[in-house]
Design an enzyme around this catalytic site. Structure first.
Site: not given
Length: 366
Positions: A178, A219, A242, A269
């Protein structure tokens, strides 16, 4: 005492055929071409440990079977017992003394069960005197809890990294964390493999009008990933602005930085959890004038109600990898728009290089 094998319907111990050199069959039936690595000068292969051994937990046995088949080695046999009190117990079918063991086990939902199984499996291999243990965790659960963004909260990503090392793993191998800085949480050598090359190969093979296609980041956090894909494909980049509410429960999209009107858009993403961000981004881009909408993400977690949201969205195609297992129910709900790219050749090539003591970066021209 309930007993389950490490594969859904058959023991993990299987006899595999020779690896396919021209590619591997994806889950939708198409053939995925294997990227040819850059040519290297002939060098000595150092065999630092014993024979190569591949083992699988119960989180994703199909991926482990594909990796073993690609490498041309048998998949190691093991039983995973679940007692009535929900305690997990692992028993190997054969000794791994001195072997170079790679354990395939993503910590996808149910995350706690799969994580405990990973730790117990590593401890089992260590106590059987494995020469080296590499934890291959294509999806790293708890990776999103990587900082104290509010008072009195844990940094669970660091805790899990410590537990993996304490259990006895000597190396850690994963795909698309991530946040890249999570590598620094590990006290053991860690390789984070990028999936962007797989997506580049897939989209480069598609017929699309480069004059009317744009890559969009849903984002700010996904800008780097989207930018890399846009640069490789020679496409412009758009970014959705966002903002999240103070309690973190709601997000609001305000603006699109870049031109998407009349354009086909590839939304990228790292993972799809509930698909809220993805479907909201698709809806917002459609309102901004976008035409065809394609989504691409590495980890298809697809927590409830993700499959339902995607099936009702304007997304015409969802391209993901098989770092985690997707249930048949979710596949049927999403339908033909789902396309799964196998990471087995990528992991297989890297595992071979680690086993032989060769550079991993060469695969990515790094």
């Amino acid at each position: 005492m309930a007993k389950r094998q490490t594969a859904a319907s058959e023991p993990v111990s299987t006899v595999v055929t020779e690896p396919e050199t021209s590619g591997i069959i994806n889950e939708n039936g198409s053939r995925h071409a294997v990227r040819e690595p850059a040519l290297e000068p002939v060098s000595t292969v150092y065999k630092l440990y014993g024979d190569l051994a591949i083992y699988s937990g119960t989180a994703h046995p199909k991926l482990a079977q594909n990796i073993a088949r690609y490498l041309g080695v048998p998949l190691g046999g093991a039983d995973v017992f679940r007692f009535a009190n929900t305690n997990t117990f692992v028993r190997l079918h054969e000794s791994v003394r001195g072997k170079d063991v790679f354990l395939i086990q993503p910590t996808s939902p149910p995350t706690n069960d799969n994580l405990m199984e990973l730790l117990i499996f590593i401890d089992t291999l260590r106590r059987d005197s494995a020469g080296r243990i590499t934890a291959v965790v294509p999806y790293y659960g708890y990776g999103r809890t990587d900082k104290k963004d509010q008072p009195r909260v844990p940094i669970t990503a660091r805790l899990v990294a410590d537990m993996v090392a304490t259990a006895g793993a000597d190396r850690f191998l994963t795909i698309d964390l991530h946040a890249g800085q999570l590598q620094g949480f590990f006290s053991i050598p860690t390789d984070e493999l990028p999936a962007r090359h797989l997506f580049f190969d897939y989209f480069a093979a598609q017929r699309f009008d480069r004059e009317k296609t744009v890559v969009a980041s849903p984002d700010i956090g996904s800008v780097r990933r989207s930018r890399d894909l846009a640069e490789r494909l020679g496409l412009p980049l758009a970014i959705i602005e966002k903002r999240r509410s103070k309690d973190g429960d709601k997000t609001t999209m305000y603006n699109v930085i870049g031109n998407v009107k009349g354009m086909d858009v590839i939304i990228t993403d790292d993972e799809i959890d509930t698909a809220g961000t993805l479907t909201d981004a698709a809806r917002f881009l459609r309102q901004a004038g976008a035409e065809k909408l394609i989504a691409a993400a590495t980890h298809p977690i697809l927590s409830r109600p993700a499959a339902k949201r995607i099936s009702k969205s304007d997304i015409s195609q969802l391209v993901v990898t098989d770092t985690v297992s997707i249930s048949e129910k979710k596949r049927n709900r999403i339908g033909d728009r789902l396309h799964v790219i196998s990471v087995a050749p990528l992991l297989g090539d890297v595992i071979r290089r680690i086993h032989e003591g060769r550079s991993v970066g060469v695969l990515f021209n790094e």
